[in-house]
Design a protein around this motif. Structure first.
Motif, PDB file in Angstrom:
ATOM      1  N   ILE A  84       0.842  -1.199   0.000  1.00 50.23           N
ATOM      2  CA  ILE A  84       0.000   0.000   0.000  1.00 50.23           C
ATOM      3  C   ILE A  84       0.876   1.248   0.000  1.00 50.23           C
ATOM      4  O   ILE A  84       0.613   2.204  -0.736  1.00 50.23           O
ATOM      5  CB  ILE A  84      -0.980  -0.012   1.198  1.00 50.23           C
ATOM      6  CG1 ILE A  84      -2.034  -1.102   0.994  1.00 50.23           C
ATOM      7  CG2 ILE A  84      -1.638   1.349   1.397  1.00 50.23           C
ATOM      8  CD1 ILE A  84      -2.901  -1.387   2.204  1.00 50.23           C
ATOM      9  N   ASP A  85       1.936   1.240   0.807  1.00 53.92           N
ATOM     10  CA  ASP A  85       2.868   2.374   0.814  1.00 53.92           C
ATOM     11  C   ASP A  85       3.496   2.580  -0.557  1.00 53.92           C
ATOM     12  O   ASP A  85       3.616   3.709  -1.030  1.00 53.92           O
ATOM     13  CB  ASP A  85       3.974   2.171   1.856  1.00 53.92           C
ATOM     14  CG  ASP A  85       3.481   2.343   3.286  1.00 53.92           C
ATOM     15  OD1 ASP A  85       2.376   2.896   3.478  1.00 53.92           O
ATOM     16  OD2 ASP A  85       4.212   1.923   4.210  1.00 53.92           O
ATOM     17  N   LYS A  87       2.262   1.727  -3.443  1.00 46.55           N
ATOM     18  CA  LYS A  87       1.233   2.216  -4.356  1.00 46.55           C
ATOM     19  C   LYS A  87       1.006   3.717  -4.160  1.00 46.55           C
ATOM     20  O   LYS A  87       0.871   4.464  -5.126  1.00 46.55           O
ATOM     21  CB  LYS A  87      -0.067   1.441  -4.133  1.00 46.55           C
ATOM     22  CG  LYS A  87      -1.083   1.619  -5.213  1.00 46.55           C
ATOM     23  CD  LYS A  87      -2.208   0.620  -5.052  1.00 46.55           C
ATOM     24  CE  LYS A  87      -3.108   0.684  -6.256  1.00 46.55           C
ATOM     25  NZ  LYS A  87      -4.074  -0.391  -6.266  1.00 46.55           N
ATOM     26  N   ARG A  88       0.989   4.162  -2.903  1.00 48.56           N
ATOM     27  CA  ARG A  88       0.819   5.593  -2.617  1.00 48.56           C
ATOM     28  C   ARG A  88       1.990   6.402  -3.172  1.00 48.56           C
ATOM     29  O   ARG A  88       1.795   7.462  -3.751  1.00 48.56           O
ATOM     30  CB  ARG A  88       0.720   5.827  -1.117  1.00 48.56           C
ATOM     31  CG  ARG A  88      -0.597   5.410  -0.532  1.00 48.56           C
ATOM     32  CD  ARG A  88      -0.637   5.696   0.948  1.00 48.56           C
ATOM     33  NE  ARG A  88      -1.873   5.226   1.528  1.00 48.56           N
ATOM     34  CZ  ARG A  88      -1.990   4.766   2.751  1.00 48.56           C
ATOM     35  NH1 ARG A  88      -0.940   4.728   3.552  1.00 48.56           N
ATOM     36  NH2 ARG A  88      -3.141   4.353   3.208  1.00 48.56           N
ATOM     37  N   LYS A  89       3.205   5.895  -2.960  1.00 52.57           N
ATOM     38  CA  LYS A  89       4.387   6.602  -3.463  1.00 52.57           C
ATOM     39  C   LYS A  89       4.344   6.708  -4.981  1.00 52.57           C
ATOM     40  O   LYS A  89       4.670   7.742  -5.547  1.00 52.57           O
ATOM     41  CB  LYS A  89       5.669   5.881  -3.030  1.00 52.57           C
ATOM     42  CG  LYS A  89       6.009   6.077  -1.581  1.00 52.57           C
ATOM     43  CD  LYS A  89       7.235   5.277  -1.197  1.00 52.57           C
ATOM     44  CE  LYS A  89       7.454   5.323   0.303  1.00 52.57           C
ATOM     45  NZ  LYS A  89       8.508   4.403   0.728  1.00 52.57           N
ATOM     46  N   ALA A  91       1.684   6.709  -6.887  1.00 55.30           N
ATOM     47  CA  ALA A  91       0.640   7.668  -7.259  1.00 55.30           C
ATOM     48  C   ALA A  91       1.140   9.095  -7.071  1.00 55.30           C
ATOM     49  O   ALA A  91       0.891   9.960  -7.913  1.00 55.30           O
ATOM     50  CB  ALA A  91      -0.614   7.432  -6.418  1.00 55.30           C
ATOM     51  N   ARG A  92       1.861   9.346  -5.972  1.00 55.71           N
ATOM     52  CA  ARG A  92       2.424  10.679  -5.734  1.00 55.71           C
ATOM     53  C   ARG A  92       3.424  11.047  -6.819  1.00 55.71           C
ATOM     54  O   ARG A  92       3.429  12.160  -7.325  1.00 55.71           O
ATOM     55  CB  ARG A  92       3.112  10.728  -4.367  1.00 55.71           C
ATOM     56  CG  ARG A  92       2.295  11.422  -3.318  1.00 55.71           C
ATOM     57  CD  ARG A  92       3.101  11.758  -2.093  1.00 55.71           C
ATOM     58  NE  ARG A  92       3.944  10.708  -1.583  1.00 55.71           N
ATOM     59  CZ  ARG A  92       3.601   9.815  -0.676  1.00 55.71           C
ATOM     60  NH1 ARG A  92       2.407   9.852  -0.152  1.00 55.71           N
ATOM     61  NH2 ARG A  92       4.441   8.894  -0.269  1.00 55.71           N
ATOM     62  N   TYR A 153       2.869  19.614   1.293  1.00 55.71           N
ATOM     63  CA  TYR A 153       2.370  18.789   2.384  1.00 55.71           C
ATOM     64  C   TYR A 153       2.997  19.246   3.703  1.00 55.71           C
ATOM     65  O   TYR A 153       2.332  19.331   4.725  1.00 55.71           O
ATOM     66  CB  TYR A 153       2.723  17.317   2.169  1.00 55.71           C
ATOM     67  CG  TYR A 153       1.946  16.591   1.096  1.00 55.71           C
ATOM     68  CD1 TYR A 153       0.964  17.214   0.340  1.00 55.71           C
ATOM     69  CD2 TYR A 153       2.191  15.253   0.839  1.00 55.71           C
ATOM     70  CE1 TYR A 153       0.261  16.535  -0.630  1.00 55.71           C
ATOM     71  CE2 TYR A 153       1.489  14.562  -0.132  1.00 55.71           C
ATOM     72  CZ  TYR A 153       0.529  15.205  -0.859  1.00 55.71           C
ATOM     73  OH  TYR A 153      -0.168  14.530  -1.814  1.00 55.71           O
ATOM     74  N   LYS A 165       1.925  12.654   7.122  1.00 60.04           N
ATOM     75  CA  LYS A 165       1.075  11.506   6.761  1.00 60.04           C
ATOM     76  C   LYS A 165      -0.404  11.848   6.948  1.00 60.04           C
ATOM     77  O   LYS A 165      -1.253  11.405   6.176  1.00 60.04           O
ATOM     78  CB  LYS A 165       1.418  10.276   7.612  1.00 60.04           C
ATOM     79  CG  LYS A 165       2.650   9.556   7.171  1.00 60.04           C
ATOM     80  CD  LYS A 165       2.312   8.635   6.046  1.00 60.04           C
ATOM     81  CE  LYS A 165       3.494   7.763   5.700  1.00 60.04           C
ATOM     82  NZ  LYS A 165       3.417   7.242   4.385  1.00 60.04           N
ATOM     83  N   GLU A 168      -1.411  13.859   3.983  1.00 58.93           N
ATOM     84  CA  GLU A 168      -1.517  12.965   2.818  1.00 58.93           C
ATOM     85  C   GLU A 168      -2.840  12.207   2.859  1.00 58.93           C
ATOM     86  O   GLU A 168      -3.526  12.087   1.843  1.00 58.93           O
ATOM     87  CB  GLU A 168      -0.348  11.979   2.797  1.00 58.93           C
ATOM     88  CG  GLU A 168       0.978  12.612   2.475  1.00 58.93           C
ATOM     89  CD  GLU A 168       2.139  11.637   2.602  1.00 58.93           C
ATOM     90  OE1 GLU A 168       1.921  10.451   2.929  1.00 58.93           O
ATOM     91  OE2 GLU A 168       3.280  12.072   2.383  1.00 58.93           O
ATOM     92  N   MET A 169      -3.188  11.695   4.031  1.00 58.28           N
ATOM     93  CA  MET A 169      -4.422  10.912   4.159  1.00 58.28           C
ATOM     94  C   MET A 169      -5.653  11.804   3.946  1.00 58.28           C
ATOM     95  O   MET A 169      -6.591  11.413   3.267  1.00 58.28           O
ATOM     96  CB  MET A 169      -4.480  10.245   5.539  1.00 58.28           C
ATOM     97  CG  MET A 169      -5.664   9.325   5.702  1.00 58.28           C
ATOM     98  SD  MET A 169      -5.828   8.049   4.429  1.00 58.28           S
ATOM     99  CE  MET A 169      -4.437   7.040   4.757  1.00 58.28           C
ATOM    100  N   TYR A 172      -5.941  12.462   0.296  1.00 60.72           N
ATOM    101  CA  TYR A 172      -6.390  11.243  -0.382  1.00 60.72           C
ATOM    102  C   TYR A 172      -7.904  11.102  -0.233  1.00 60.72           C
ATOM    103  O   TYR A 172      -8.621  10.890  -1.206  1.00 60.72           O
ATOM    104  CB  TYR A 172      -5.672  10.028   0.213  1.00 60.72           C
ATOM    105  CG  TYR A 172      -6.200   8.709  -0.283  1.00 60.72           C
ATOM    106  CD1 TYR A 172      -5.883   8.239  -1.554  1.00 60.72           C
ATOM    107  CD2 TYR A 172      -7.045   7.937   0.511  1.00 60.72           C
ATOM    108  CE1 TYR A 172      -6.386   7.035  -2.012  1.00 60.72           C
ATOM    109  CE2 TYR A 172      -7.548   6.730   0.058  1.00 60.72           C
ATOM    110  CZ  TYR A 172      -7.212   6.293  -1.204  1.00 60.72           C
ATOM    111  OH  TYR A 172      -7.713   5.098  -1.648  1.00 60.72           O
TER     112      TYR A 172
END
Length: 188
Positions: A84-85, A87-89, A91-92, A153, A165, A168-169, A172
């Motif tokens: 998941i981390d 995938k987030r990176k 996407a960023r 951020y 974080k 970021e959340m 999202y």
């Protein structure tokens, strides 16, 4: 306790005490399981292979904290969180590349186009600000700060006295809310 469980516990105990051979046997036993857990999130062969390697490093470094709570469940949790981390990176990074591409286009275009685009962006920001009133209060500040005021951020985290974080959340979740409630034609 079954023979397989005793062998697994023995391998884990020896690996925790620094026995590399025991850790290699754990990898051999669970490498396919870890890969499938990571692939289930990332859905890309190469990314899943890379992430699986990183997961095994995390498992190795976290092994001293393992307390017999179910090894397969424990490694699955590490694998899925790491995926998941990743995938987030990714996407960023994609968002950053789009931004960089937009900047490079700006530097290669005639001045008239830039003026026109600037006016359109201001109009669009006004539409967004007007629509922003519909957004839940928890998202309004970060949406406005990030998209309208173009803060980082880090800047938003410092202003709201929270971790990066958390910002970021919130962004999202705000994007999910926007996708669900705003239509593109509302801004044209």
């Amino acid at each position: 306790m079954k023979g397989g469980e005793r062998l697994e516990e023995s391998l884990i105990h020896r690996a925790k005490n620094g026995n590399e051979q025991a850790f290699r046997l754990l990898i051999e036993t669970y490498k396919e399981f870890v890969f499938k857990s990571v692939y289930g999130v990332l859905r890309n062969q190469k990314d899943a292979e890379d992430a699986s390697q990183e997961v095994w490093i995390k498992i190795y470094t976290s092994l001293p904290s393992y307390e017999g709570q179910g090894f397969k469940t424990w490694i699955s949790r590490i694998a899925v969180r790491h995926a998941i981390d990743c995938k987030r990176k990714k996407a960023r990074r994609s968002e950053e590349l789009v931004d960089e591409f937009a900047i490079s286009i700006d530097t290669d275009t005639p001045k008239n186009y830039l003026v026109e685009r600037s006016v359109l962006q201001k109009e669009q920001k006004q539409l967004v600000l007007k629509s922003l009133e519909q957004a839940p209060a928890a998202y309004r500040d970060v949406i406005e700060g990030y998209y309208i005021k173009e803060k980082t951020y880090q800047q938003l985290a410092e202003e709201h006295n929270v971790q990066v974080k958390t910002i970021e959340m919130k962004l999202y979740r705000a994007r999910l809310w926007i996708r669900k409630h705003w239509k593109e034609e509302d801004f044209q």
